[in-house]
Design a protein around this motif. Structure first.
Motif, PDB file in Angstrom:
ATOM      1  N   SER A 306     -16.226  -2.515  41.118  1.00 42.38           N
ATOM      2  CA  SER A 306     -15.621  -1.207  40.856  1.00 42.38           C
ATOM      3  C   SER A 306     -16.428  -0.062  41.436  1.00 42.38           C
ATOM      4  O   SER A 306     -15.874   0.948  41.894  1.00 42.38           O
ATOM      5  N   TYR A 307     -17.750  -0.201  41.434  1.00 46.81           N
ATOM      6  CA  TYR A 307     -18.633   0.895  41.833  1.00 46.81           C
ATOM      7  C   TYR A 307     -18.807   0.983  43.338  1.00 46.81           C
ATOM      8  O   TYR A 307     -19.447   1.903  43.842  1.00 46.81           O
ATOM      9  N   LYS A 308     -18.211   0.049  44.058  1.00 47.43           N
ATOM     10  CA  LYS A 308     -18.145   0.158  45.511  1.00 47.43           C
ATOM     11  C   LYS A 308     -16.912   0.958  45.924  1.00 47.43           C
ATOM     12  O   LYS A 308     -16.757   1.293  47.095  1.00 47.43           O
ATOM     13  N   ARG A 309     -16.067   1.267  44.934  1.00 47.84           N
ATOM     14  CA  ARG A 309     -14.921   2.162  45.185  1.00 47.84           C
ATOM     15  C   ARG A 309     -15.263   3.599  44.823  1.00 47.84           C
ATOM     16  O   ARG A 309     -15.027   4.512  45.619  1.00 47.84           O
ATOM     17  N   ILE A 310     -15.838   3.833  43.625  1.00 48.81           N
ATOM     18  CA  ILE A 310     -16.042   5.213  43.192  1.00 48.81           C
ATOM     19  C   ILE A 310     -17.336   5.823  43.744  1.00 48.81           C
ATOM     20  O   ILE A 310     -17.547   7.022  43.626  1.00 48.81           O
ATOM     21  N   ASN A 311     -18.181   5.023  44.351  1.00 46.31           N
ATOM     22  CA  ASN A 311     -19.377   5.564  44.997  1.00 46.31           C
ATOM     23  C   ASN A 311     -19.416   5.145  46.471  1.00 46.31           C
ATOM     24  O   ASN A 311     -20.471   4.888  47.042  1.00 46.31           O
ATOM     25  N   ALA A 312     -18.220   5.106  47.060  1.00 48.04           N
ATOM     26  CA  ALA A 312     -18.095   4.564  48.410  1.00 48.04           C
ATOM     27  C   ALA A 312     -18.355   5.613  49.490  1.00 48.04           C
ATOM     28  O   ALA A 312     -18.059   6.791  49.308  1.00 48.04           O
ATOM     29  N   PRO A 313     -18.887   5.181  50.638  1.00 50.79           N
ATOM     30  CA  PRO A 313     -18.952   6.077  51.792  1.00 50.79           C
ATOM     31  C   PRO A 313     -17.557   6.246  52.381  1.00 50.79           C
ATOM     32  O   PRO A 313     -16.618   5.541  51.997  1.00 50.79           O
ATOM     33  N   ARG A 314     -17.418   7.156  53.309  1.00 51.19           N
ATOM     34  CA  ARG A 314     -16.144   7.422  53.978  1.00 51.19           C
ATOM     35  C   ARG A 314     -15.571   6.137  54.577  1.00 51.19           C
ATOM     36  O   ARG A 314     -16.287   5.333  55.169  1.00 51.19           O
ATOM     37  N   THR A 315     -14.264   5.943  54.398  1.00 49.27           N
ATOM     38  CA  THR A 315     -13.592   4.764  54.946  1.00 49.27           C
ATOM     39  C   THR A 315     -13.015   5.104  56.321  1.00 49.27           C
ATOM     40  O   THR A 315     -13.054   6.259  56.758  1.00 49.27           O
ATOM     41  N   ILE A 316     -12.430   4.116  56.997  1.00 47.68           N
ATOM     42  CA  ILE A 316     -11.927   4.353  58.354  1.00 47.68           C
ATOM     43  C   ILE A 316     -10.748   5.322  58.359  1.00 47.68           C
ATOM     44  O   ILE A 316     -10.458   5.950  59.376  1.00 47.68           O
ATOM     45  N   SER A 317     -10.061   5.494  57.211  1.00 47.77           N
ATOM     46  CA  SER A 317      -8.938   6.434  57.151  1.00 47.77           C
ATOM     47  C   SER A 317      -9.416   7.872  56.991  1.00 47.77           C
ATOM     48  O   SER A 317      -8.645   8.816  57.138  1.00 47.77           O
ATOM     49  N   GLY A 318     -10.694   8.061  56.629  1.00 50.89           N
ATOM     50  CA  GLY A 318     -11.254   9.396  56.518  1.00 50.89           C
ATOM     51  C   GLY A 318     -11.657   9.824  55.129  1.00 50.89           C
ATOM     52  O   GLY A 318     -12.368  10.813  54.957  1.00 50.89           O
ATOM     53  N   ALA A 319     -11.212   9.112  54.083  1.00 49.34           N
ATOM     54  CA  ALA A 319     -11.554   9.481  52.700  1.00 49.34           C
ATOM     55  C   ALA A 319     -11.458   8.255  51.804  1.00 49.34           C
ATOM     56  O   ALA A 319     -10.759   7.294  52.120  1.00 49.34           O
ATOM     57  N   THR A 320     -12.164   8.302  50.685  1.00 45.26           N
ATOM     58  CA  THR A 320     -12.093   7.185  49.735  1.00 45.26           C
ATOM     59  C   THR A 320     -10.970   7.367  48.735  1.00 45.26           C
ATOM     60  O   THR A 320     -10.517   6.407  48.137  1.00 45.26           O
ATOM     61  N   TRP A 321     -10.527   8.609  48.491  1.00 47.28           N
ATOM     62  CA  TRP A 321      -9.500   8.936  47.503  1.00 47.28           C
ATOM     63  C   TRP A 321      -9.940   8.589  46.079  1.00 47.28           C
ATOM     64  O   TRP A 321      -9.111   8.500  45.181  1.00 47.28           O
ATOM     65  N   ALA A 322     -11.229   8.374  45.888  1.00 48.48           N
ATOM     66  CA  ALA A 322     -11.759   8.052  44.559  1.00 48.48           C
ATOM     67  C   ALA A 322     -12.784   9.108  44.162  1.00 48.48           C
ATOM     68  O   ALA A 322     -13.505   9.642  45.018  1.00 48.48           O
ATOM     69  N   PRO A 323     -12.876   9.441  42.879  1.00 52.15           N
ATOM     70  CA  PRO A 323     -13.847  10.448  42.438  1.00 52.15           C
ATOM     71  C   PRO A 323     -15.251   9.869  42.328  1.00 52.15           C
ATOM     72  O   PRO A 323     -15.431   8.656  42.257  1.00 52.15           O
TER      73      PRO A 323
END
Length: 453
Positions: A306-323
């Motif tokens: 779970s914490y690889k989503r909410i503390n993630a670096p920028r993805t290839i689409s440009g944003a993580t969309w997670a807080p």
């Protein structure tokens, strides 16, 4: 003297018993051609457990429940404990749209004639009873994101789905039309009010939406939706996963929840004179979520992944969309809570691994704490948290990992009291064991970076 909460629980219990008695599952089976029933429950880790019961035996099962060994699933029990009985709620009955001879039933857990306090559905029902004692009904909707992947789990199933910004990609959506259609047709047949389906922000990722409703009904449907998506994907030779972050370079799968409280048929969060059309009550509810966010994270984001989503670096689409920060805003998707319309808010923290019942229970518990203590959510922030979040002073950061979240839950007097110590103690015990199991795992990254130190 009986407290308002105790009175509400008693009333809820009487209504539940009345409904279970008035709906004869054996009779319903004959009328609808049901040959078997899946009597199921969700354990603390979100695993769906069930027994397949022939319709000819459903009468006694409806009264006494199907027997299980609780220790054999993720519940805080031992092999010495007596039988666990899953008593089906007949009002939850869903005929499998793809195999109508089977009826699915959500069940409540009992042991020794007493309801099991750590049972996730029971935890939620008690929170809804607490809301009812204050005169409110909790209504919620969920946005369930998932990936369609290869059966071995190593990649997305559509090798042509390679766009840098794949969100809403019509071609990628239609290449999976057969799967999406079967799932959506099933929701329409079930009367859920399905209203849209889309390709999400990650390659291979999809989201399907249905109408909001009472939080218990939403949770039951959420449980069944996950089972249904996986089952239909398998029929098409694919695999569906709700894992929060199955691919490190792609946007993770959230489970955004839309929340409102209702009283006497009216939306208690709605106020034309309130800021953004939200009442003071609604802001107190949000204040409760802000106040309890770090501890709540252990429930809404329950896995190591779970914490690889909410503390993630920028993805290839440009944003993580997670807080990654405990803030709220208006119609702005870079915050933990956004208010897209009057009378409701969207909680964007939860992910696809969240236990459907515990998600709703946690939101309700934290929100009621905010109402009863008139918690102030603070000033709304109308900034892009992804670019300017570092400038915000005083805002809490979300936990960096599962262990930090578990420790926050352990320290939380609010959630401990509201969700109940039997649940919180058992949940923390099992989740800490899971963290320890993860910590004993040696990764290739560690070997690559520290072998020669």
């Amino acid at each position: 003297m009986t407290s308002r909460t105790e009175f509400a629980r008693e009333a809820e219990g009487r209504a539940s018993v009345s409904a279970k008695v008035s709906l004869d599952l054996a009779k319903i089976a004959k009328e609808r051609g049901i040959k078997y029933f899946l009597i199921s429950y969700v354990d603390l880790f979100g695993g769906l457990r069930a027994k397949l019961v022939p319709a000819s035996a459903i009468g006694p099962m409806q009264k006494e429940g199907a027997g299980f060994a609780g220790f054999a699933t993720w519940l805080d029990m031992s092999p010495a404990d007596p039988d666990l009985f899953a008593v089906p709620d007949p009002t939850s009955l869903i005929q499998l749209p793809w195999k109508e001879e089977i009826g699915w039933l959500a069940a409540d857990l009992y042991m020794g004639g007493e309801e099991v306090a750590q049972g996730p559905r029971t935890v939620l029902k008690r929170q809804l009873a607490a809301a009812a004692a204050l005169g409110y009904e909790v209504k919620t909707g969920v946005e369930c994101e998932y990936f369609l992947i290869t059966p071995d789990g190593k990649g997305i199933s559509d090798t042509s789905d390679t766009a840098e910004k794949p969100c809403y990609d019509q071609s990628a959506l239609m290449r999976r039309y057969d799967v999406i259609k079967d799932i959506c047709d099933a929701m329409i047949k079930l009367g859920w009010g399905a209203y849209q389906n889309d390709h999400e922000d990650a390659n291979g990722q999809f989201e399907m939406n249905w109408n909001y409703d009472n939080a218990l009904l939403t949770a039951d449907r959420h449980v069944f939706f996950k089972y249904m998506v996986k089952s239909i994907a398998e029929q098409h030779g694919l695999r569906a996963t709700f894992m929060p972050k199955p691919f490190i370079n792609l946007t993770g799968s959230g489970c955004h929840a839309h929340v409102s409280l209702w009283s006497k048929g009216k939306n208690a969060f709605s106020d034309p004179k309130g800021e953004l059309g939200v009442s003071q009550l609604g802001y107190h509810f949000i204040g409760g979520l802000i106040h309890n966010a770090d501890a709540l994270c252990a429930i809404t984001n329950p896995t190591v992944n779970s914490y690889k989503r909410i503390n993630a670096p920028r993805t290839i689409s440009g944003a993580t969309w997670a807080p990654n920060t405990v803030t709220y805003t208006g119609n702005n998707r870079t915050h933990m809570i956004r208010i897209p319309d009057a009378g409701r808010f969207e909680f964007r923290l939860a992910d696809g691994a969240a236990n459907p019942y515990l998600l709703q229970a946690g939101l309700t518990a934290a929100g009621l704490d905010g109402i009863e203590n008139q918690r102030d959510p603070g000033k709304r922030l109308d900034i892009n948290m992804y670019t300017d979040g570092h400038k915000v002073k005083g805002a809490k950061r979300l936990p960096l990992n599962m262990l930090d979240a578990l420790r926050a839950l352990e320290k939380s007097r609010v959630l401990g009291e509201r969700l109940g110590q039997p649940f919180v103690t058992g949940y923390l015990k099992l989740k800490n064991e899971e963290w320890n199991a993860y910590s004993r795992h040696l990764t290739q990254w560690e070997r690559d970076n520290t072998l020669d130190i």
